[in-house]
Design a protein around this motif. Sequence first.
Motif, PDB file in Angstrom:
ATOM      1  N   VAL A 131     -16.998-101.687   5.863  1.00 37.22           N
ATOM      2  CA  VAL A 131     -16.613-103.027   6.422  1.00 37.22           C
ATOM      3  C   VAL A 131     -16.049-104.329   5.622  1.00 37.22           C
ATOM      4  CG1 VAL A 131     -17.742-104.088   8.462  1.00 37.22           C
ATOM      5  CG2 VAL A 131     -17.376-101.325   8.706  1.00 37.22           C
ATOM      6  N   MET A 132     -15.058-105.127   6.186  1.00 34.15           N
ATOM      7  CA  MET A 132     -15.409-105.907   5.398  1.00 34.15           C
ATOM      8  C   MET A 132     -14.676-107.676   6.507  1.00 34.15           C
ATOM      9  SD  MET A 132     -14.030-106.868   1.899  1.00 34.15           S
ATOM     10  CE  MET A 132     -15.016-106.288   0.884  1.00 34.15           C
ATOM     11  N   PRO A 133     -15.398-108.949   6.384  1.00 33.26           N
ATOM     12  CA  PRO A 133     -14.579-109.564   7.357  1.00 33.26           C
ATOM     13  C   PRO A 133     -13.266-109.392   6.613  1.00 33.26           C
ATOM     14  CG  PRO A 133     -16.547-110.350   6.469  1.00 33.26           C
ATOM     15  CD  PRO A 133     -16.258-109.115   5.653  1.00 33.26           C
ATOM     16  N   LEU A 171      -7.971-104.234  -1.930  1.00 29.90           N
ATOM     17  CA  LEU A 171      -8.227-104.033  -0.740  1.00 29.90           C
ATOM     18  C   LEU A 171      -7.761-103.230   0.933  1.00 29.90           C
ATOM     19  CD1 LEU A 171     -11.165-107.038  -0.554  1.00 29.90           C
ATOM     20  CD2 LEU A 171     -11.749-104.159  -1.297  1.00 29.90           C
ATOM     21  N   TRP A 172      -6.609-104.383   0.783  1.00 25.30           N
ATOM     22  CA  TRP A 172      -5.333-104.321   1.800  1.00 25.30           C
ATOM     23  C   TRP A 172      -4.930-102.408   2.140  1.00 25.30           C
ATOM     24  CZ3 TRP A 172      -4.619-106.685   5.681  1.00 25.30           C
ATOM     25  CH2 TRP A 172      -3.285-106.628   6.255  1.00 25.30           C
ATOM     26  N   GLY A 173      -5.051-102.282   0.596  1.00 24.59           N
ATOM     27  CA  GLY A 173      -4.311-100.406   0.360  1.00 24.59           C
ATOM     28  C   GLY A 173      -5.276 -99.984   1.216  1.00 24.59           C
ATOM     29  N   LEU A 174      -6.776 -99.908   1.239  1.00 26.35           N
ATOM     30  CA  LEU A 174      -8.133 -99.768   1.593  1.00 26.35           C
ATOM     31  C   LEU A 174      -7.964 -99.712   3.290  1.00 26.35           C
ATOM     32  CD1 LEU A 174     -11.334 -99.999  -0.421  1.00 26.35           C
ATOM     33  CD2 LEU A 174      -9.216 -97.949  -1.081  1.00 26.35           C
ATOM     34  N   HIS A 175      -7.923-100.660   3.770  1.00 23.94           N
ATOM     35  CA  HIS A 175      -7.485-100.531   4.904  1.00 23.94           C
ATOM     36  C   HIS A 175      -6.225 -99.580   5.695  1.00 23.94           C
ATOM     37  CE1 HIS A 175      -6.999-102.942   8.753  1.00 23.94           C
ATOM     38  NE2 HIS A 175      -6.175-103.359   8.440  1.00 23.94           N
ATOM     39  N   LYS A 179      -9.363 -96.105   5.262  1.00 24.58           N
ATOM     40  CA  LYS A 179     -10.952 -96.784   4.945  1.00 24.58           C
ATOM     41  C   LYS A 179     -11.766 -97.584   4.603  1.00 24.58           C
ATOM     42  CE  LYS A 179      -9.811 -92.745   1.379  1.00 24.58           C
ATOM     43  NZ  LYS A 179     -10.541 -92.458   1.793  1.00 24.58           N
ATOM     44  N   LEU A 180     -11.112 -98.643   5.222  1.00 21.92           N
ATOM     45  CA  LEU A 180     -12.137-100.309   4.981  1.00 21.92           C
ATOM     46  C   LEU A 180     -11.442-100.256   6.599  1.00 21.92           C
ATOM     47  CD1 LEU A 180     -13.195-102.637   3.679  1.00 21.92           C
ATOM     48  CD2 LEU A 180     -11.105-103.119   3.380  1.00 21.92           C
ATOM     49  N   ILE A 181     -12.715-100.976   7.088  1.00 19.20           N
ATOM     50  CA  ILE A 181     -12.822-101.873   8.523  1.00 19.20           C
ATOM     51  C   ILE A 181     -12.797-103.188   7.831  1.00 19.20           C
ATOM     52  CG2 ILE A 181     -13.283-101.761  10.555  1.00 19.20           C
ATOM     53  CD1 ILE A 181     -14.716 -99.562  10.031  1.00 19.20           C
ATOM     54  N   LEU A 182     -11.460-103.648   8.846  1.00 18.14           N
ATOM     55  CA  LEU A 182     -11.370-105.737   9.039  1.00 18.14           C
ATOM     56  C   LEU A 182     -12.081-106.406  10.309  1.00 18.14           C
ATOM     57  CD1 LEU A 182      -7.717-105.581   6.891  1.00 18.14           C
ATOM     58  CD2 LEU A 182     -10.715-105.641   5.671  1.00 18.14           C
TER      59      LEU A 182
END
Length: 329
Positions: A131-133, A171-175, A179-182
């Motif tokens: 999770v990331m801003p 990080l955008w690719g993870l999103h 895999k990444l919650i923004l």
Amino acid sequence: SPSHVSCSPTPAPPAPPKPKSRVADLLHIFDWENRVADASLAESDVANTHMGLMLTEEGGKEVLKEVPMFGPPDPEGQKKTILLDGANLAWGYGEQLSCRFGYRKMALSQGVEMAMTHPPWIQNGFEVKAVMPFSYVQGELKEIVDGGNKHTLLPNKVVQLRHDLWRNTYLWGLHEAGKLILVRRPATEQGRKEDDLMVIRTAHEVGAYVCSNDQFRDHRKNKKIGFKNFKRLKSWAAERKFGFTFHVASGLKKDILKAMWKASKFQPEIGLERNSEHLEPVSSEDELWYDNEVPPYHALPTRILPVVFEPIANSPMLSMMMSYTGKRS
């Protein structure tokens, strides 16, 4: 003639798999060497109970005690999840580089990447998400992970979408891969905490473990995260949240690291091109990070700058593990 009707009993459905002790999770999360000799921990566990942590009071003081809890822990076969506090890991990696080499700290995605691909977690079937801003991944350059300013950004990860809009492509690719919650954070004091709240809420709802060095003390009175009071939050954190550290070039002096960098002939791309129309003069706030004599530590891959990610168990987790191994021995 009447049709033949079989009177044979209906076969019973297969028995559900035995629950797996939470101790097994700890063994896999922390890759502890004192693994139990037999491969299945479930054989020695009572099917409908497991050891858990409960916040109790003794002599007027709050004490975390290991107690039997009724009902099975996470069922075997269910994919276990580790939820990463992405901002905490990115800043944690940058802080370790800053402490080791003495230059300005910046958030670096290498910290998230090392945790996301931690071999023991992948090998033991954990699903790892972060999770990331949102503003850390797309927005103003000063907030973008691997960004900072136009002289320090890593162009293999950070691109300019327009004059005032930047994106971390890794990080955008993870999103995009799920895999990444923004999390969008409103420009208020409470809004700055939205990513922490998302970590706690999501982990609590899905039964995930949390990797973060944040103690979440700012949220002790926030009832929106699913806990009736801070005692419940503290008890949950004792069972589910663990910390981390990065060991940066342990035992290696700076002159050795410099020699390793020189020998590798690795020249990372840092900052915008010198002939870029967007490049502004260097200011006191935008100092250059390195020259030909100083290794660009924040841009070096781990094959040149050895860094080891280590998850750190909290005290109750260590106590649970010692108690379990002591009983078996």
